[in-house]
Design an enzyme around this catalytic site. Sequence first.
Site: not given
Length: 364
Positions: A185, A228, A265, A293, A295
Amino acid sequence: MNPFHPARRPARRRTPASAVLVASALLATGTAAVAPAAAQAAPARSAAQDAAAPAVKASTLGAQAAQRGRYFGTAVAAGKLGNGQYTAILDREFNSVTPENELKWDATERSRGSFSFGPADQIVNRSLGRGQRVRGHTLVWHSQLPGWVGGITDAGTLRSVMKNHINTLMSRYRGKLYAWDVVNEAFADGGSGQLRSSVFRNVLGTGFVEEAFRAARSADPSVKLCYNDYSIENWSDAKTQGVYRMVRDFKARGVPIDCVGFQAHFGTGGPPASFQTTLSNFAALGVDVQITELDIAQAPSGAYANSVRACLNVARCTGVTVWGIRDSDSWRTGQNPLLFDNNGNKKAAYQAVLTAMGGSAVRG
């Protein structure tokens, strides 16, 4: 197109997303890089490859992903490994594991030069003992950072501290892990397409990302080194383009980078329409791509299936990781974003994902 990316990540992914998730509109930059011709072609996985794929249909996520030459993983919390339901699903369904918080800086080096690996070792050793690959997460990140690191103002000191942290963690797990998120990030939200303000950026300058990757390669010559980030799934966004330019530059100059992780996300709309294009364009630079990741708010079946298909359609998309097992384990728990409900039951999205990968939908 999906406008529901978190505008910023919470300090701790255990925090309910209802308190921290901010909706942000997708940004049209008008200055997107031209997509490589190779990336605009048909999906990288050819019809011949699909025809040659095993006919056997598996009934679990990890097993079916393996049939397609990929992994299907989840984030794991050491504190939940004593829960029988949690570990039963973990061991049955997933062939890859990412420690959720246990390898972050505040968990491994709370005070300078004093390292602690108990919870991380627990996850790594348990996973390897069961044949699950492990992704290391994460070495250099502006968040979940001990105060003593954030307070460093001298470049020489911070550079030494950063490299020592990278070397110590990677040396401990050398030869055991599949990949490391070396830098996490680092790019700013919004339309700048530039690195965000952080102690690393402010003290070491923009070159800190390259320094971290070079230090990581020296520490472990064989592990996959990944960058990432979140909200880089839509091809035309300034943030996506900023990361793309960095990776392109790294590959051109021989900076060691092997993979790019897309956190994914998503809101209820699922992935943006350009998600597969984004994966293909990055892959065309010569790096693997991974959904790291995943979701999705309320776990719509179609949105989950579309996310997984985007990976399957890109030959260098090596796997998918969902960020938690049951809804109760999620940092977005109030949004029920995962494949298993609070009681550990498979949701409709689970069946959709398994079917999308070519598996047989088994209830239970």
